[in-house]
Design an enzyme around this catalytic site. Structure first.
Site, PDB file in Angstrom:
ATOM      1  N   LYS A  33     -16.390  -0.901  -7.572  1.00  0.00           N
ATOM      2  CA  LYS A  33     -16.744  -0.169  -6.846  1.00  0.00           C
ATOM      3  C   LYS A  33     -17.316  -0.499  -5.307  1.00  0.00           C
ATOM      4  O   LYS A  33     -18.019  -0.130  -4.532  1.00  0.00           O
ATOM      5  CB  LYS A  33     -17.895   1.109  -7.227  1.00  0.00           C
ATOM      6  CG  LYS A  33     -17.390   1.763  -8.477  1.00  0.00           C
ATOM      7  CD  LYS A  33     -18.391   2.513  -9.174  1.00  0.00           C
ATOM      8  CE  LYS A  33     -17.920   3.124 -10.321  1.00  0.00           C
ATOM      9  NZ  LYS A  33     -19.129   3.495 -11.240  1.00  0.00           N
TER      10      LYS A  33
ATOM     11  N   PRO B 216     -19.334   7.585  -5.220  1.00  0.00           N
ATOM     12  CA  PRO B 216     -17.742   7.213  -5.209  1.00  0.00           C
ATOM     13  C   PRO B 216     -17.242   6.351  -6.584  1.00  0.00           C
ATOM     14  O   PRO B 216     -18.411   5.534  -6.896  1.00  0.00           O
ATOM     15  CB  PRO B 216     -17.269   6.803  -4.088  1.00  0.00           C
ATOM     16  CG  PRO B 216     -18.572   6.174  -3.564  1.00  0.00           C
ATOM     17  CD  PRO B 216     -19.608   6.680  -4.161  1.00  0.00           C
ATOM     18  N   GLU B 217     -16.263   6.815  -6.944  1.00  0.00           N
ATOM     19  CA  GLU B 217     -15.957   5.953  -8.199  1.00  0.00           C
ATOM     20  C   GLU B 217     -14.717   5.132  -7.584  1.00  0.00           C
ATOM     21  O   GLU B 217     -14.153   5.359  -6.404  1.00  0.00           O
ATOM     22  CB  GLU B 217     -15.534   6.930  -9.209  1.00  0.00           C
ATOM     23  CG  GLU B 217     -16.674   7.787  -9.858  1.00  0.00           C
ATOM     24  CD  GLU B 217     -16.171   8.464 -11.073  1.00  0.00           C
ATOM     25  OE1 GLU B 217     -15.601   8.086 -11.888  1.00  0.00           O
ATOM     26  OE2 GLU B 217     -16.833   9.813 -11.195  1.00  0.00           O
TER      27      GLU B 217
ATOM     28  N   ARG C 276     -26.357  10.577 -18.644  1.00  0.00           N
ATOM     29  CA  ARG C 276     -25.518  11.386 -17.699  1.00  0.00           C
ATOM     30  C   ARG C 276     -24.938  12.847 -18.017  1.00  0.00           C
ATOM     31  O   ARG C 276     -24.746  12.832 -19.389  1.00  0.00           O
ATOM     32  CB  ARG C 276     -24.344  10.599 -17.143  1.00  0.00           C
ATOM     33  CG  ARG C 276     -24.739   9.029 -16.901  1.00  0.00           C
ATOM     34  CD  ARG C 276     -25.459   8.839 -15.847  1.00  0.00           C
ATOM     35  NE  ARG C 276     -24.745   9.387 -14.570  1.00  0.00           N
ATOM     36  CZ  ARG C 276     -23.859   8.799 -13.874  1.00  0.00           C
ATOM     37  NH1 ARG C 276     -23.558   7.365 -14.280  1.00  0.00           N
ATOM     38  NH2 ARG C 276     -23.264   9.106 -12.901  1.00  0.00           N
TER      39      ARG C 276
END
Length: 271
Positions: A59, A2-3, A258
């Site tokens: 986060k 999750p961000e 990424r």
DNA sequence: CCATGAACCTGGTCGC
DNA sequence: TGCGACCAGGTTCATG
């Protein structure tokens, strides 16, 4: 996994059931989940303490006691939810029991998620950058902080020491919205584009929180429910599909380690 | 200072 | 159907 919007969504989903309660016990099924303390530390220092607040920092899910905090990072696949009965899921790292009989379950397929125990939130703050939804995150702040560095913009936006909370999905989306190629050196980006980028970060995060986050594929972190922001994504996971603005095919390449999605036409490289 | 790749883990997907 | 290669919303550490 999750961000910022997904972590915020988790916080909102568990806060009311935690504040004012007390933990009574912890069942640790994957020992490494406790990063800097032991089960005995939990029993000695956290059990029977009043939970004063639950909030998000970057986060991290932060559960506050008087001064001390229990910080939880979900990493890629962590899920934190309340469960009444069955706790026989395959990948449960820990279960925390409350004095009202509830159970807070931490499920984490890839086992990267961690719990941290700190004397105060300062221990988090000293390593984390600005909150993108806070008042201090202005266009002027972003221009100043990007122009004094010369790293690739994608790497910089992912760096939690600068801006805390962005991750791979939202960085790709925001760079597309502001017409910036992910490999552009941060000091070469025109002020106008940075200003757009700032607004884009704000709007995207806020819209996503409203939609209860993004759920990729079938992966759900909210006890079965999934976020609805996926339908508002423009480039993430859209490689091979036409750009919503110019119809050029969205490309995917590795940037800053990424998978990175962008429109080669809308996001021209600047050096 | 910066970029890159590996490590930490498990599971899903794709091509043959 | 099976198997290997590769990929995954994150972060940290070693290396050049």
């Amino acid at each position: 996994m999750p961000e910022l919007p997904e972590v915020e969504t988790v916080v909102l989903s568990i806060r009311d059931q935690l504040v004012g309660q007390k933990f009574t016990n912890i069942d640790v099924r994957w020992p490494k989940v406790l990063f800097n303390f032991s089960k005995q530390d939990f029993i000695n220092n956290i059990v029977q303490r009043n939970i004063t607040n639950v909030h998000r920092r970057a986060k991290f899910i932060v559960i506050s006691f008087a001064e001390e905090i229990l910080a939880i990072h979900l990493r890629m696949t962590g899920k934190l939810y309340f469960s009444n009965g069955k706790t026989d899921e395959k990948h449960i790292s820990a279960i925390i029991r409350l004095d009202n009989g509830q159970q807070l379950v931490f499920e984490d397929t890839r086992k990267f998620g961690r719990f941290y125990y700190y004397p105060s939130q300062d221990f988090l703050d000293e390593k984390l950058g600005i909150e993108p939804l806070g008042d201090a995150f202005t266009a002027a702040w972003l221009i100043e902080n990007l122009h004094c560095k010369k790293r690739m913009i994608k790497a910089l936006l992912l760096d939690q020491r600068l801006i805390a909370g962005l991750g791979n999905i939202y960085v790709d989306e925001c760079l597309w919205q502001s017409g910036i190629h992910p490999e552009t050196k941060s000091n070469k980006i025109p002020k106008k584009n940075i200003s757009t980028l700032r607004d884009s970060i704000r709007n995207t995060l806020e819209l996503s929180i409203t939609a209860r986050g993004t759920t990729v594929v079938n992966f759900s972190y909210l006890n079965g429910k999934s976020g609805k922001f996926s339908s508002q994504l423009h480039v993430f996971g859209k490689d091979g599909q036409p750009c919503a603005i110019c119809a050029t095919e969205i490309k995917k390449k590795r940037v800053a380690g990424r998978g990175t999605h962008f429109c080669p036409s809308c996001q021209k490289k600047r050096y």
